[in-house]
Design a protein around this motif. Structure first.
Motif, PDB file in Angstrom:
ATOM      1  N   GLY A 120       0.807  -1.313   0.028  1.00  0.00           N
ATOM      2  CA  GLY A 120       0.185  -0.070   0.193  1.00  0.00           C
ATOM      3  C   GLY A 120       0.829   1.289   0.200  1.00  0.00           C
ATOM      4  O   GLY A 120       0.302   2.200   0.082  1.00  0.00           O
ATOM      5  N   ASN A 121       2.049   1.197   0.007  1.00  0.00           N
ATOM      6  CA  ASN A 121       2.995   2.074  -0.173  1.00  0.00           C
ATOM      7  C   ASN A 121       2.974   3.005  -1.492  1.00  0.00           C
ATOM      8  O   ASN A 121       3.175   2.304  -2.272  1.00  0.00           O
ATOM      9  CB  ASN A 121       4.321   2.023   0.318  1.00  0.00           C
ATOM     10  N   GLU A 122       2.760   4.010  -1.367  1.00  0.00           N
ATOM     11  CA  GLU A 122       2.783   4.842  -2.911  1.00  0.00           C
ATOM     12  C   GLU A 122       4.246   5.183  -3.320  1.00  0.00           C
ATOM     13  O   GLU A 122       5.102   5.259  -2.779  1.00  0.00           O
ATOM     14  CB  GLU A 122       2.157   6.341  -2.578  1.00  0.00           C
ATOM     15  N   ILE A 123       4.123   4.734  -4.721  1.00  0.00           N
ATOM     16  CA  ILE A 123       5.210   4.808  -5.506  1.00  0.00           C
ATOM     17  C   ILE A 123       5.638   5.989  -6.069  1.00  0.00           C
ATOM     18  O   ILE A 123       6.288   6.666  -6.242  1.00  0.00           O
ATOM     19  CB  ILE A 123       5.557   3.558  -6.442  1.00  0.00           C
ATOM     20  N   VAL A 124       4.259   6.371  -6.871  1.00  0.00           N
ATOM     21  CA  VAL A 124       4.506   7.535  -7.888  1.00  0.00           C
ATOM     22  C   VAL A 124       2.844   7.862  -8.205  1.00  0.00           C
ATOM     23  O   VAL A 124       2.180   6.971  -8.236  1.00  0.00           O
ATOM     24  CB  VAL A 124       5.334   7.220  -9.078  1.00  0.00           C
ATOM     25  N   GLN A 125       2.792   9.070  -8.691  1.00  0.00           N
ATOM     26  CA  GLN A 125       1.455   9.625  -9.135  1.00  0.00           C
ATOM     27  C   GLN A 125       1.861  10.092 -10.562  1.00  0.00           C
ATOM     28  O   GLN A 125       2.737  10.802 -10.873  1.00  0.00           O
ATOM     29  CB  GLN A 125       0.956  10.734  -8.337  1.00  0.00           C
ATOM     30  N   ILE A 126       0.729   9.457 -11.644  1.00  0.00           N
ATOM     31  CA  ILE A 126       1.128   9.909 -12.913  1.00  0.00           C
ATOM     32  C   ILE A 126       0.122  10.629 -13.360  1.00  0.00           C
ATOM     33  O   ILE A 126      -1.305  10.201 -13.416  1.00  0.00           O
ATOM     34  CB  ILE A 126       1.642   8.625 -13.776  1.00  0.00           C
ATOM     35  N   SER A 127       0.275  11.814 -13.971  1.00  0.00           N
ATOM     36  CA  SER A 127      -1.057  12.918 -14.649  1.00  0.00           C
ATOM     37  C   SER A 127      -0.467  13.444 -15.717  1.00  0.00           C
ATOM     38  O   SER A 127       0.891  14.001 -15.819  1.00  0.00           O
ATOM     39  CB  SER A 127      -1.493  13.687 -13.444  1.00  0.00           C
ATOM     40  N   PRO A 128      -1.199  13.518 -16.770  1.00  0.00           N
ATOM     41  CA  PRO A 128      -2.491  12.900 -16.987  1.00  0.00           C
ATOM     42  C   PRO A 128      -2.401  11.380 -17.151  1.00  0.00           C
ATOM     43  O   PRO A 128      -1.367  10.620 -17.106  1.00  0.00           O
ATOM     44  CB  PRO A 128      -2.963  13.639 -18.315  1.00  0.00           C
ATOM     45  N   VAL A 129      -3.306  10.752 -17.401  1.00  0.00           N
ATOM     46  CA  VAL A 129      -3.637   9.334 -17.376  1.00  0.00           C
ATOM     47  C   VAL A 129      -3.204   8.990 -18.849  1.00  0.00           C
ATOM     48  O   VAL A 129      -3.661   9.195 -19.764  1.00  0.00           O
ATOM     49  CB  VAL A 129      -5.227   8.967 -17.068  1.00  0.00           C
ATOM     50  N   PRO A 130      -2.317   7.882 -18.976  1.00  0.00           N
ATOM     51  CA  PRO A 130      -1.829   7.101 -20.292  1.00  0.00           C
ATOM     52  C   PRO A 130      -3.118   6.619 -20.709  1.00  0.00           C
ATOM     53  O   PRO A 130      -4.134   6.310 -20.341  1.00  0.00           O
ATOM     54  CB  PRO A 130      -0.913   6.344 -20.000  1.00  0.00           C
TER      55      PRO A 130
END
Length: 447
Positions: free
Chosen positions: A31-41
């Motif tokens: 459950g640990n966050e790795i990365v947030q990617i935006s906008p959505v591919p």
């Protein structure tokens, strides 16, 4: 480096267009966050490319899981699956699966109908072709890894090691790479072949059924170490320019050959192998990058054509060197078998020395009376070498060396024909002389 990651990110965005809204949160199984990617591919493949550019995680090893509506289940997502709601928030879990590094890619092998296996095991089920090469599903691109080739069954000879690309797969695939050559069953030793098959760099121990070949590969150090049953055989550098990834490969050669590939932890790696990475490395020839990669290579089990070549050095005293006999070494320069060998000159040069002294070469210091003949004289003109009647076949050892070069074997055969013709004439003359001295009654009975 950050600059390289930024370049990969820009390249991935040009290749995979992005939507304008939404965000994808990638987490570990804990459950640990790795990365947030935006906008959505738009697709999962594009998302993996983004993760490789930002987190330096090989795309071929990524497994994406999507949480179910009840938050208690998850499903694996395919690379071609589209993210249909680009304006929404996605919460995904990332698993780094290294099994493609040691699982054989039998599905894409051109000769998969001759193979059987699953995961890291492969069996040669039908010997329709001389051999079949297999490679793994994904290449090793980074890090330090230790693999083991378990040789369950070795019918004749095998090559285990690293291939430059997937074009090695199948019959007559690419021969480029770094290989532990097992040696044939009639041999007593193996070898390191690099940067392609049949280029022997160092002699290794012979591989038998049941043996385990270890391979420690370090991309940061650009080096690798081969072991056999835990004993270090040799360490080598990657004699290729630039960054390069490697597919693990093996070659099944006889029907029933069975090889299993395993990936072990570094704790299982012999300590001597880890030390060998920092020790002296073998000298590996640089592969010819400009040479075209072709599948039309020569079959491995074609009979060897050995050509004995004498060095062309005018400063060498061949008269004295050839008398040394067993101390001279002769290289077999043309061999279509799986490995080139160096053989002692006892069987080669002893014969040539005997021919030189007894049959072929006229001693320069010797003198003959008028009308005297010897065994090394031709009885008649040789149509192949243009030797006239009663002329020595060779006048010096230098001429003999020139005549016995690979492109002169046809001429030498003609000289041998003339020589044996002369021997037949002498034998007949000897028999006639023996008959002539017999008593009359014995001669009449003999004839």
């Amino acid at each position: 480096p950050a600059q390289l990651q930024a370049q990969k990110l820009r390249a991935s965005r040009e290749r995979f267009p992005l939507t304008m809204t939404g965000v994808v949160t990638v987490r570990t199984l804990a459950g640990n966050e790795i990365v947030q990617i935006s906008p959505v591919p738009k697709t999962v493949a594009a998302l993996k490319a983004e993760l490789e550019a930002t987190c330096d995680i090989q795309a071929g090893l990524q497994r994406m899981l999507m949480q179910g509506p009840d938050d208690c289940s998850a499903r694996a997502m395919d690379d071609g699956e589209e993210l249909l709601a680009p304006d929404e928030t996605y919460d995904m879990q990332l698993i780094v699966d290294e099994s493609p590094l040691f699982c054989w890619n039998l599905e894409d092998n051109p000769d998969r109908s001759l193979l059987k296996g699953h995961g890291g095991e492969v069996v040669f089920t039908s010997e329709k072709f001389d051999y079949v090469n297999v490679v793994t599903q994904q290449p090793v691109q980074k890090g330090l890894h230790f693999f083991e080739f378990v040789m369950h069954t070795v019918g004749d000879e095998q090559w285990c090691g690293l291939a430059f690309d997937e074009s090695r797969a199948g019959y007559r695939g690419s021969q480029d790479g770094y290989f532990y050559y097992s040696g044939r069953r009639s041999s007593c030793e193996g070898a390191l072949h690099a940067p392609k098959e049949r280029i022997s760099v160092e002699m290794f121990e012979h591989v038998k059924s049941g043996d385990v070949i270890g391979l420690l590969i370090s991309l940061p150090s650009r080096a690798a170490v081969f072991t056999l049953n835990g004993t270090v055989q040799g360490s080598m550098p990657f004699a290729i320019p630039g960054d390069r990834s490697f597919y693990l490969t093996t070659s099944v050669d006889r029907e029933g050959d069975h090889v299993e590939l395993r990936k072990r932890t570094l704790e299982d790696c012999p300590g001597d192998a880890l030390q060998a990475l920092n020790g002296p490395l073998l000298q590996i020839p640089v592969p010819d990058e400009a040479a075209p990669k072709t599948r039309g290579v020569q079959p491995r089990r074609e009979a060897a054509k050995t050509q004995r070549v004498l060095p062309d050095d005018p400063g060498v005293d061949w008269q004295g060197e050839m008398d040394a006999g067993p101390e001279i070494n002769c290289e077999i320069t043309t061999a279509t078998e799986s490995s080139s060998r160096s053989v002692a000159g006892q069987g080669v040069f002893d014969v040539q020395t005997k021919i030189r002294s007894d049959l072929m070469i006229a001693p320069e210091s010797s003198s003959k009376s008028a009308g005297e003949t010897s065994l090394f004289e031709a009885p008649h003109a040789c149509t192949t070498c243009s030797h006239s009647s009663h002329e020595p076949l060779f006048h010096s050892w230098r001429q003999a060396a020139e005549m016995t070069r690979p492109n002169c074997w046809q001429r030498l055969r003609g000289c041998w024909t003339a020589l044996f013709s002369r021997l037949a004439v002498l034998l007949r003359a000897g028999v006639c002389r023996a008959i002539a001295i017999l008593p009359d009654h014995a001669r009449t009975r003999f004839t």
